[in-house]
Design a protein around this motif. Structure first.
Motif, PDB file in Angstrom:
ATOM      1  N   ILE A 466       0.872  -1.176   0.000  1.00 58.05           N
ATOM      2  CA  ILE A 466       0.000   0.000   0.000  1.00 58.05           C
ATOM      3  C   ILE A 466       0.907   1.224   0.000  1.00 58.05           C
ATOM      4  N   ILE A 467       0.797   2.033  -1.034  1.00 57.76           N
ATOM      5  CA  ILE A 467       1.617   3.237  -1.071  1.00 57.76           C
ATOM      6  C   ILE A 467       0.694   4.448  -1.095  1.00 57.76           C
ATOM      7  N   PRO A 468       1.195   5.606  -0.686  1.00 60.57           N
ATOM      8  CA  PRO A 468       0.324   6.784  -0.665  1.00 60.57           C
ATOM      9  C   PRO A 468      -0.204   7.084  -2.068  1.00 60.57           C
ATOM     10  N   ILE A 469      -1.448   7.491  -2.156  1.00 60.01           N
ATOM     11  CA  ILE A 469      -2.115   7.713  -3.434  1.00 60.01           C
ATOM     12  C   ILE A 469      -2.417   9.198  -3.590  1.00 60.01           C
ATOM     13  N   GLN A 470      -2.231   9.693  -4.797  1.00 57.53           N
ATOM     14  CA  GLN A 470      -2.591  11.081  -5.087  1.00 57.53           C
ATOM     15  C   GLN A 470      -4.112  11.169  -5.222  1.00 57.53           C
ATOM     16  N   ARG A 471      -4.723  11.963  -4.359  1.00 54.07           N
ATOM     17  CA  ARG A 471      -6.184  12.071  -4.354  1.00 54.07           C
ATOM     18  C   ARG A 471      -6.641  13.385  -4.966  1.00 54.07           C
ATOM     19  N   ILE A 472      -7.843  13.389  -5.481  1.00 53.89           N
ATOM     20  CA  ILE A 472      -8.408  14.614  -6.027  1.00 53.89           C
ATOM     21  C   ILE A 472      -9.312  15.233  -4.958  1.00 53.89           C
ATOM     22  N   ASP A 473      -9.073  16.502  -4.690  1.00 53.29           N
ATOM     23  CA  ASP A 473      -9.881  17.204  -3.697  1.00 53.29           C
ATOM     24  C   ASP A 473     -11.169  17.678  -4.381  1.00 53.29           C
ATOM     25  N   PRO A 474     -12.349  17.229  -3.879  1.00 55.50           N
ATOM     26  CA  PRO A 474     -13.603  17.591  -4.551  1.00 55.50           C
ATOM     27  C   PRO A 474     -13.833  19.108  -4.628  1.00 55.50           C
ATOM     28  N   ASP A 475     -13.227  19.864  -3.693  1.00 55.24           N
ATOM     29  CA  ASP A 475     -13.376  21.321  -3.744  1.00 55.24           C
ATOM     30  C   ASP A 475     -12.777  21.917  -5.017  1.00 55.24           C
ATOM     31  N   GLN A 476     -11.718  21.246  -5.536  1.00 54.64           N
ATOM     32  CA  GLN A 476     -11.069  21.741  -6.755  1.00 54.64           C
ATOM     33  C   GLN A 476     -12.063  21.715  -7.911  1.00 54.64           C
ATOM     34  N   THR A 477     -12.849  20.625  -7.989  1.00 59.07           N
ATOM     35  CA  THR A 477     -13.839  20.508  -9.046  1.00 59.07           C
ATOM     36  C   THR A 477     -14.912  21.583  -8.888  1.00 59.07           C
ATOM     37  N   LYS A 478     -15.319  21.814  -7.632  1.00 64.45           N
ATOM     38  CA  LYS A 478     -16.327  22.842  -7.388  1.00 64.45           C
ATOM     39  C   LYS A 478     -15.820  24.212  -7.840  1.00 64.45           C
ATOM     40  N   ASN A 479     -14.542  24.525  -7.524  1.00 64.30           N
ATOM     41  CA  ASN A 479     -13.964  25.811  -7.956  1.00 64.30           C
ATOM     42  C   ASN A 479     -13.986  25.953  -9.467  1.00 64.30           C
ATOM     43  N   GLN A 480     -13.632  24.868 -10.132  1.00 64.64           N
ATOM     44  CA  GLN A 480     -13.601  24.887 -11.595  1.00 64.64           C
ATOM     45  C   GLN A 480     -15.004  25.184 -12.133  1.00 64.64           C
ATOM     46  N   LEU A 481     -16.007  24.493 -11.598  1.00 65.00           N
ATOM     47  CA  LEU A 481     -17.378  24.694 -12.075  1.00 65.00           C
ATOM     48  C   LEU A 481     -17.862  26.108 -11.754  1.00 65.00           C
ATOM     49  N   LYS A 482     -17.441  26.615 -10.599  1.00 66.74           N
ATOM     50  CA  LYS A 482     -17.840  27.963 -10.192  1.00 66.74           C
ATOM     51  C   LYS A 482     -17.248  29.002 -11.155  1.00 66.74           C
ATOM     52  N   ARG A 483     -15.951  28.827 -11.473  1.00 62.55           N
ATOM     53  CA  ARG A 483     -15.305  29.788 -12.374  1.00 62.55           C
ATOM     54  C   ARG A 483     -15.965  29.751 -13.762  1.00 62.55           C
ATOM     55  N   LEU A 484     -16.289  28.546 -14.221  1.00 64.46           N
ATOM     56  CA  LEU A 484     -16.926  28.416 -15.531  1.00 64.46           C
ATOM     57  C   LEU A 484     -18.301  29.089 -15.539  1.00 64.46           C
ATOM     58  N   ALA A 485     -19.061  28.874 -14.465  1.00 66.78           N
ATOM     59  CA  ALA A 485     -20.392  29.495 -14.379  1.00 66.78           C
ATOM     60  C   ALA A 485     -20.267  31.018 -14.387  1.00 66.78           C
ATOM     61  N   LYS A 486     -19.260  31.524 -13.681  1.00 60.22           N
ATOM     62  CA  LYS A 486     -19.040  32.974 -13.611  1.00 60.22           C
ATOM     63  C   LYS A 486     -18.699  33.517 -15.004  1.00 60.22           C
ATOM     64  N   VAL A 487     -17.766  32.843 -15.687  1.00 62.86           N
ATOM     65  CA  VAL A 487     -17.379  33.277 -17.039  1.00 62.86           C
ATOM     66  C   VAL A 487     -18.608  33.315 -17.939  1.00 62.86           C
ATOM     67  N   LYS A 488     -19.395  32.257 -17.890  1.00 56.16           N
ATOM     68  CA  LYS A 488     -20.541  32.179 -18.794  1.00 56.16           C
ATOM     69  C   LYS A 488     -21.578  33.253 -18.475  1.00 56.16           C
ATOM     70  N   SER A 489     -21.735  33.582 -17.181  1.00 56.67           N
ATOM     71  CA  SER A 489     -22.761  34.572 -16.824  1.00 56.67           C
ATOM     72  C   SER A 489     -22.313  36.006 -17.121  1.00 56.67           C
ATOM     73  N   GLU A 490     -21.011  36.223 -17.134  1.00 55.05           N
ATOM     74  CA  GLU A 490     -20.535  37.601 -17.322  1.00 55.05           C
ATOM     75  C   GLU A 490     -20.353  37.989 -18.787  1.00 55.05           C
ATOM     76  N   ARG A 491     -20.511  37.030 -19.701  1.00 58.84           N
ATOM     77  CA  ARG A 491     -20.290  37.362 -21.112  1.00 58.84           C
ATOM     78  C   ARG A 491     -21.554  37.963 -21.723  1.00 58.84           C
ATOM     79  N   ASN A 492     -21.359  38.705 -22.803  1.00 57.58           N
ATOM     80  CA  ASN A 492     -22.491  39.180 -23.584  1.00 57.58           C
ATOM     81  C   ASN A 492     -22.873  38.081 -24.579  1.00 57.58           C
ATOM     82  N   PRO A 493     -24.064  37.485 -24.436  1.00 61.94           N
ATOM     83  CA  PRO A 493     -24.438  36.347 -25.289  1.00 61.94           C
ATOM     84  C   PRO A 493     -24.390  36.680 -26.786  1.00 61.94           C
ATOM     85  N   ASP A 494     -24.688  37.930 -27.148  1.00 69.30           N
ATOM     86  CA  ASP A 494     -24.635  38.304 -28.569  1.00 69.30           C
ATOM     87  C   ASP A 494     -23.211  38.222 -29.110  1.00 69.30           C
TER      88      ASP A 494
END
Lengths: 547, 135
Positions: A466-494
């Motif tokens: 058993i060796i130490p495993i690199q884990r993914i922190d679920p908060d990182q995914t949340k940050n990514q989704l949050k940033r994407l939502a922000k980008v999409k909401s701040e753009r001019n759709p036209d």
């Protein structure tokens, strides 16, 4: 008594010995099917035109003094769960003495989906960093001046989008485009054969590739526009000979399609680069690298009539072999990867990635990734293998093997030519089948103990490590989704729709698509949106020859 | 009565294209006398579940190397149980950390075959498990 020829020696000395004591194996064929002899002498090394390093056909190396001038670029492939975390890792690696960056993207980014797409479920930030918009890219390269590093990006069907983002970022950093350097993998043909991240059918995919060639030739002269890769085909099971044959037939297809698109061969060929694996058969790998340089020089000079010597040079990156890593006794992988790295250096690679011991189990931890970089530094600075060029050149065995690999690979290339070139062969499922057959044969040989894998079918231990495993922190995914939502909401759709419309128009025309890509990403149009626009024009490719 | 032939769906959920293992397993199970369907890469959980039900398979073998196994396997298992097809044997392989294996087994995956597993062992496991289910 001394034998006066090899045949006399075989008859008088070798045969009686073998009769007395049977050898370890009934035959000593290597994985490429080359019969290995007990010993080689001058009659086996037929290459009279070996030449010197830095001269056509470059068998002995691309530069006259190779690593005496500067050692290879140590380029460890890394991409963590988020742009923030990856940015930290890059800065750490650069401060630890790494000379170039190599970005791993997650699979949604590689297959043209934003992080908020249903197909991205579970995949965000797993295989690499998620990049949906320029906002993610800005975080990824925060405080890294793009004229001070070179960046290799492992990205294929979405290569032009990610390169457009890198260009947009350089502009934001006020860096002229002739001062940025790096590589996009951009090798779609091997995706159809082995790696699987294609989106569009071959014809529009090849057009995206050549558009990128042309744009960079004019605007980003120091960019390596493609990294034609044998790596993934070999990882999927190909032999060394198949690796060279399939890589160079793909390369010929790219060069021909760029010429057909009206480009002068010497305008783009100097920026073509290659990517090979370093597996465990040390002498075969060294010979493969030497054969690769000679084959490419001949293809470019004699077949495509390139005039610029830089067009003849097979510059390549090497990575040690992921498939040879074992989950059993994982520390053994450090030894394997070190020996594989050694073969790449003896073979004259331009840059190198050494795999980490834990990669049969998960992504590497920071500690094991650092050990890989230290492995490279020990090879570079303690072993003195860098102090003379092509140290194995002239070895009867190496020269014979180099010749045989070249010969066998060339006959494969001719076979592929007869099938209508790489693309024709892909459509017939040829490479996929050849690779699968090689993989299956190896699997059987391991199961029958004809091949030994330490810790797997021999010298096993019972305790699971058993060796130490690199884990993914679920908060990182949340940050990514949050940033994407922000980008999409701040753009001019036209504005977004305007760019997507322009992209669809460009895609349906013969105009170079790159300027439209750059304009789109500068307006924070996302990878998924751009890919969807292109899907609507180009269509989507189904898997070739499902098994 | 002759022995019934075991029907297996070898499937690759998620976006990763690493299909060397899946193809080797598919071929070796076929050579071990099973009826094997290979889905190809980039299958969604829905695609896998409907293929398994349409083809009426006894076993689903999932191969994944991208790291998305927890999320995707859960969807597949949930969807199978919603359709009352818990009887289908689920086995898996790929790059799956030891700790996750425990979670996957609790979820209902019968066995996870790690890297380096001989294909004969996989075939034997499936044969025994299918016999036990029938008895």
């Amino acid at each position: 008594m001394k034998s006066n020829s090899k045949s006399n020696w075989i008859k008088n000395v070798l045969q009686p010995t073998i009769k007395r004591r049977i050898e370890r194996k009934p035959d000593f064929d290597n994985r490429s099917g080359i019969k290995l002899e007990t010993v080689y002498d001058h009659t086996d090394a037929t290459q009279s035109n070996l030449g010197y390093p830095g001269e056509y056909p470059y068998t002995r190396g691309l530069q006259p003094n190779m690593y005496r001038g500067k050692v290879w670029t140590m380029r460890q492939y890394a991409g963590l769960a988020s742009a923030e975390e990856s940015n930290e890792r890059y800065k750490f690696l650069l401060n630890s003495g790494q000379s170039g960056l190599s970005v791993a993207f997650d699979l949604p980014t590689q297959t043209g989906y934003d992080s908020d797409h249903p197909l991205a479920l579970g995949e965000i930030g797993r295989a690499g960093v998620p990049i949906s918009s320029l906002a993610d890219m800005e975080v990824l390269f925060k405080e890294i001046p793009l004229n001070k590093v070179t960046t290799s990006m492992t990205i294929n069907s979405t290569a032009s989008i990610l390169l457009a983002m890198y260009i947009a970022l350089a502009k934001k950093q006020n860096i002229p485009l002739d001062q940025i350097g790096g590589t996009v993998q951009n090798d779609i043909l091997k995706e159809y054969i082995a790696r699987g991240t294609y989106i569009f059918p071959p014809t529009p995919s090849m057009r995206l590739v050549t558009d990128l060639f042309q744009y960079c030739a004019e605007q980003v002269p120091k960019w390596n526009t493609i990294s034609i890769s044998g790596y993934h085909m070999r990882e999927a099971g190909a032999t060394a000979v198949q690796e060279l044959a399939f890589t160079f037939s793909n390369a010929v297809e790219y060069v021909q399609s760029a010429i057909n698109a009206g480009l002068d061969v010497d305008s783009f060929a100097p920026r073509l680069s290659f990517f090979f694996v370093a597996q465990s058969d040390l002498f075969e790998e060294v010979s493969k690298f030497r054969a690769a340089r000679r084959m490419w020089a001949n293809i470019m000079r004699n077949h495509f009539k390139a005039k610029n010597p830089r067009s003849w040079m097979c510059r390549f990156h090497t990575q040690t072999a992921g498939v040879t890593l074992t989950a059993q006794q994982p520390d053994n992988n450090v030894v394997r990867s070190t020996l594989q790295g050694l073969s790449a250096i003896l073979g004259g690679t331009q840059s190198l990635h050494v795999n980490s011991r834990d990669e049969a189990l998960s992504l590497p931890t920071p500690e094991s990734a650092e050990l890989s970089l230290r492995t490279q530094q020990i090879l570079a600075h303690e072993t003195r293998i860098t102090d003379t060029v092509d140290p194995l050149g002239g070895s009867y065995y190496i020269e014979n093997l180099t010749d045989q690999i070249e010969l066998k690979a060339n006959s494969y290339i001719d076979q592929i030519k007869d099938m209508g070139g790489a693309l024709g062969a892909i459509q017939q499922g040829f490479q996929i089948k050849e690779i699968h057959d090689s993989a299956y044969k190896l699997q059987q040989d391991v199961e029958n103990n004809h091949e030994t894998v330490v810790g797997v079918n021999a010298f096993q231990t019972t305790d699971p490590t058993i060796i130490p495993i690199q884990r993914i922190d679920p908060d990182q995914t949340k940050n990514q989704l949050k940033r994407l939502a922000k980008v999409k909401s701040e753009r001019n759709p036209d504005e977004v729709e305007k760019r997507l419309h322009a992209l669809r128009m460009a895609a349906s025309s013969t105009q170079n698509i790159m300027p439209f890509m750059i304009d789109a990403v500068e307006n924070y149009v996302t990878v998924g949106e751009i890919s969807d626009a292109l899907r609507s024009v180009f269509g989507e490719q189904k898997e070739f020859s499902p098994f | 009565m002759g022995e019934t032939i075991i029907k297996v769906l070898v499937a690759k959920p998620g976006l990763d294209g690493h299909d060397r293992g899946a193809k080797i397993v598919a071929r070796s199970l076929r050579e071990a006398g099973m009826d094997v369907i290979y889905t190809g890469i980039r299958q969604t959980p829905d695609m896998i579940v409907s293929a398994a039900i349409d083809e009426d398979v006894d076993v689903i073998g999932l191969s994944i190397l991208s790291g998305a196994h927890l999320e995707l396997f859960k969807q597949i298992l949930d969807s199978l149980s919603e359709q009352n097809r818990d009887d289908i044997l689920i086995v898996a392989g790929g790059i799956i950390p030891e700790e996750d294996r425990i979670m996957l087994k609790e979820m209902g995956v019968a066995h996870i075959f790690g890297p380096g597993t001989p294909t004969k062992e996989i075939a034997l496991f499936i044969k025994n498990a299918c016999n036990n289910l029938k008895n």
